[in-house]
Motif scaffolding. Structure first.
Motif, mmCIF file in Angstrom:
data_model
loop_
_atom_site.group_PDB
_atom_site.id
_atom_site.type_symbol
_atom_site.label_atom_id
_atom_site.label_comp_id
_atom_site.label_asym_id
_atom_site.label_seq_id
_atom_site.Cartn_x
_atom_site.Cartn_y
_atom_site.Cartn_z
ATOM 1 N N ALA A 283 0.832 -1.209 0.000
ATOM 2 C CA ALA A 283 0.000 0.000 0.000
ATOM 3 C C ALA A 283 0.866 1.258 0.000
ATOM 4 N N ASN A 284 1.925 1.262 0.825
ATOM 5 C CA ASN A 284 2.829 2.425 0.849
ATOM 6 C C ASN A 284 3.545 2.589 -0.480
ATOM 7 N N ILE B 89 12.211 6.844 5.002
ATOM 8 C CA ILE B 89 10.780 7.054 5.225
ATOM 9 C C ILE B 89 10.290 5.843 6.008
ATOM 10 N N SER B 90 9.960 6.044 7.278
ATOM 11 C CA SER B 90 9.744 4.901 8.164
ATOM 12 C C SER B 90 8.734 5.208 9.255
ATOM 13 N N ALA B 91 8.132 4.122 9.755
ATOM 14 C CA ALA B 91 7.211 4.244 10.894
ATOM 15 C C ALA B 91 7.968 4.394 12.199
ATOM 16 N N ILE C 226 11.634 11.018 6.951
ATOM 17 C CA ILE C 226 10.200 11.303 6.959
ATOM 18 C C ILE C 226 9.506 10.194 7.745
ATOM 19 N N ALA C 227 8.721 10.583 8.723
ATOM 20 C CA ALA C 227 8.032 9.598 9.546
ATOM 21 C C ALA C 227 6.683 9.227 8.928
ATOM 22 N N LYS C 228 6.344 7.922 9.031
ATOM 23 C CA LYS C 228 5.027 7.453 8.626
ATOM 24 C C LYS C 228 4.074 7.568 9.820
ATOM 25 N N PRO C 229 2.800 7.850 9.574
ATOM 26 C CA PRO C 229 2.201 8.128 8.256
ATOM 27 C C PRO C 229 2.638 9.494 7.738
ATOM 28 N N PHE C 230 2.986 9.543 6.478
ATOM 29 C CA PHE C 230 3.540 10.766 5.917
ATOM 30 C C PHE C 230 2.459 11.632 5.269
ATOM 31 N N VAL D 238 6.255 15.027 1.578
ATOM 32 C CA VAL D 238 7.120 14.141 0.779
ATOM 33 C C VAL D 238 7.571 14.854 -0.485
ATOM 34 N N LEU D 239 6.631 15.480 -1.184
ATOM 35 C CA LEU D 239 6.979 16.162 -2.438
ATOM 36 C C LEU D 239 7.952 17.311 -2.185
ATOM 37 N N ALA D 240 7.739 18.063 -1.116
ATOM 38 C CA ALA D 240 8.618 19.199 -0.817
ATOM 39 C C ALA D 240 10.037 18.724 -0.542
ATOM 40 N N ARG D 241 10.160 17.664 0.243
ATOM 41 C CA ARG D 241 11.501 17.172 0.580
ATOM 42 C C ARG D 241 12.183 16.529 -0.630
#
Length: 324
Positions: free
Chosen positions: A29-30, A98-100, A119-123, A128-131
Motif C-alpha cells: 500500500a505504501n 521514510i519509516s514508521a 520522513i516519519a510514517k504516516p507521511f 514528501v513532495l517538498a523534501r
C-alpha cells in the motif's frame, strides 16, 4: 491537470529526462501510494520491495534519489544505505529514509549511515513532495558545482601548460626548459648518471625568411621543432632556446648515444619537406652535443659547451653534428 514543478522543468531542459526516484518499501500500500504520488509529478519512479533488490537497482539504474524504508525482511534500510555509501560509484546518491520508526535514536542512526533526510510514517504527501524537490535540487546543484570545478581544473591545467610552451613552435619555452634542465642536472650530478645536451640551429634561416617571408619561416620552425619532438623519447625534452635555435635535454644518455640521435635528427630534417603557400621549403640543421662532465658544476656550463660545439659545427660547413 498536474503541473510540473520548477525543478522537473529545469532538469528536463538540461538533461532531457525526468529525475529517476527509487522507492523501497515492503508494504504494497505504501509503495503504491508513493509511486502514484511521485509519478503524478512526472518523476520516473522505480518501485522495489526488498533491500537486496534495491542495491541491485541502484547499481544498475543509478537513480537521482532513493526513498528508503527501514524495516524490510531481507536487509534493513540502514544496511542498504551503508552499502550504497561505501561504494564510490553510488555514494553521492541522496537517500531519504521514510519509516514508521519515530524514535530519536532511529533518526540519528539514519543520518549517521548517510541519509540526507527522514520522513516519519504516516507521511503527508505535500511534505514528501517538498523534501523530494529540495534534495533533488541540492543533488543537481552539487553535480553542477562538481562539473564546474572539474572544468576549472582542466582550464587551469591548460593555462599552466600553455605558460610552459613556446607559442610559435609548441615545444617548451626557454624558462620552463631551464627548470627541467636544472632538475635533471641535479639528479645526474647526485647519482653520477649520464646527461647530455644538444643545441641545434636551423641553417641559413635568415635566407629562408628573406626568400619566402616570415610566415613561411615560422612554418619551417614549427615543422622542425615538431619533427624533432616526435623523434625523441618521452623522457627527453626539447625547448626553443631563441630564434631558430633549439635545445635538447637527454637524461641517462651518454655522448655516443646522443651523437647517434643527433645524426638521425640531422638526416630526418634534411629530408623534411615543408609544404607552404610559397611551395615546398627544405632546411638543414647543425647540432652541437655535450655530455655532462665532473667539471660542469652548473647546468649553464653544460649548455655553454653544447653551444660551443654547435658553433664548431657551423664552422665546419653546417648540416653536421659535432660532439664534445
Amino acid at each position: 491537470m498536474q503541473v510540473k514543478n520548477a525543478y522537473t522543468i529545469f532538469l528536463s531542459m538540461t538533461t532531457n529526462r525526468s529525475p529517476v526516484i527509487l522507492v523501497v518499501d515492503d508494504t504494497p500500500a505504501n509503495l503504491l501510494l508513493l509511486t502514484q504520488l511521485l509519478s503524478a509529478q512526472s518523476y520516473d519512479v522505480r518501485p522495489v520491495t526488498q533491500g537486496t533488490a534495491a542495491l541491485t537497482a541502484i547499481r544498475t539504474i543509478r537513480p537521482d534519489l532513493v526513498l528508503l524504508d527501514i524495516r524490510m525482511p531481507d536487509m534493513d534500510g540502514y544496511e542498504v544505505c551503508q552499502q550504497l555509501k561505501a561504494d564510490e560509484e553510488t555514494a553521492q546518491i541522496p537517500v531519504i529514509f521514510i519509516s514508521a520508526l519515530d524514535d530519536v535514536e532511529d533518526k540519528v542512526r539514519a543520518f549517521e549511515c548517510g541519509g540526507v533526510d527522514y520522513i516519519a510514517k504516516p507521511f503527508q504527501p505535500l511534505e514528501v513532495l517538498a523534501r523530494v524537490r529540495t534534495h533533488l535540487a541540492l543533488a543537481q546543484a552539487r553535480k553542477a558545482l562538481e562539473a564546474a570545478n572539474r572544468e576549472l581544473q582542466r582550464a587551469l591545467a591548460r593555462e599552466a601548460e600553455l605558460a610552459r610552451m613556446d607559442w610559435l613552435t609548441g615545444v617548451y619555452n626557454r624558462s620552463h626548459f631551464y627548470e627541467l634542465a636544472r632538475h635533471e642536472f641535479a639528479i645526474a650530478t647526485r647519482y653520477e648518471r649520464p646527461l647530455t645536451m644538444c643545441m641545434l640551429d636551423v641553417d641559413h634561416f635568415k635566407q629562408i625568411n628573406d626568400r619566402y617571408g616570415h610566415l613561411v619561416g615560422d612554418q619551417v620552425l614549427r615543422a622542425v621543432a615538431q619533427t624533432v619532438a616526435h623523434q625523441i623519447r618521452t623522457a627527453d625534452s626539447i625547448g626553443r632556446f631563441g630564434g631558430e635555435e633549439f635545445i635538447l635535454l637527454l637524461p641517462n644518455t651518454n655522448l655516443p648515444s646522443a651523437l647517434t640521435l643527433a645524426e638521425r635528427l640531422r638526416v630526418t630534417i634534411a629530408d623534411l619537406q615543408v609544404h607552404t603557400d610559397r611551395g615546398i621549403v627544405t632546411a638543414t640543421i647543425s647540432v652541437g652535443v655535450a655530455e655532462r662532465q665532473s667539471t660542469d658544476t652548473t647546468i649553464e656550463r653544460l649548455i655553454d659547451r653544447a653551444d660551443r660545439a654547435l658553433y664548431a659545427a657551423k664552422r665546419q660547413g653546417r648540416n653536421c653534428v659535432v660532439g664534445v
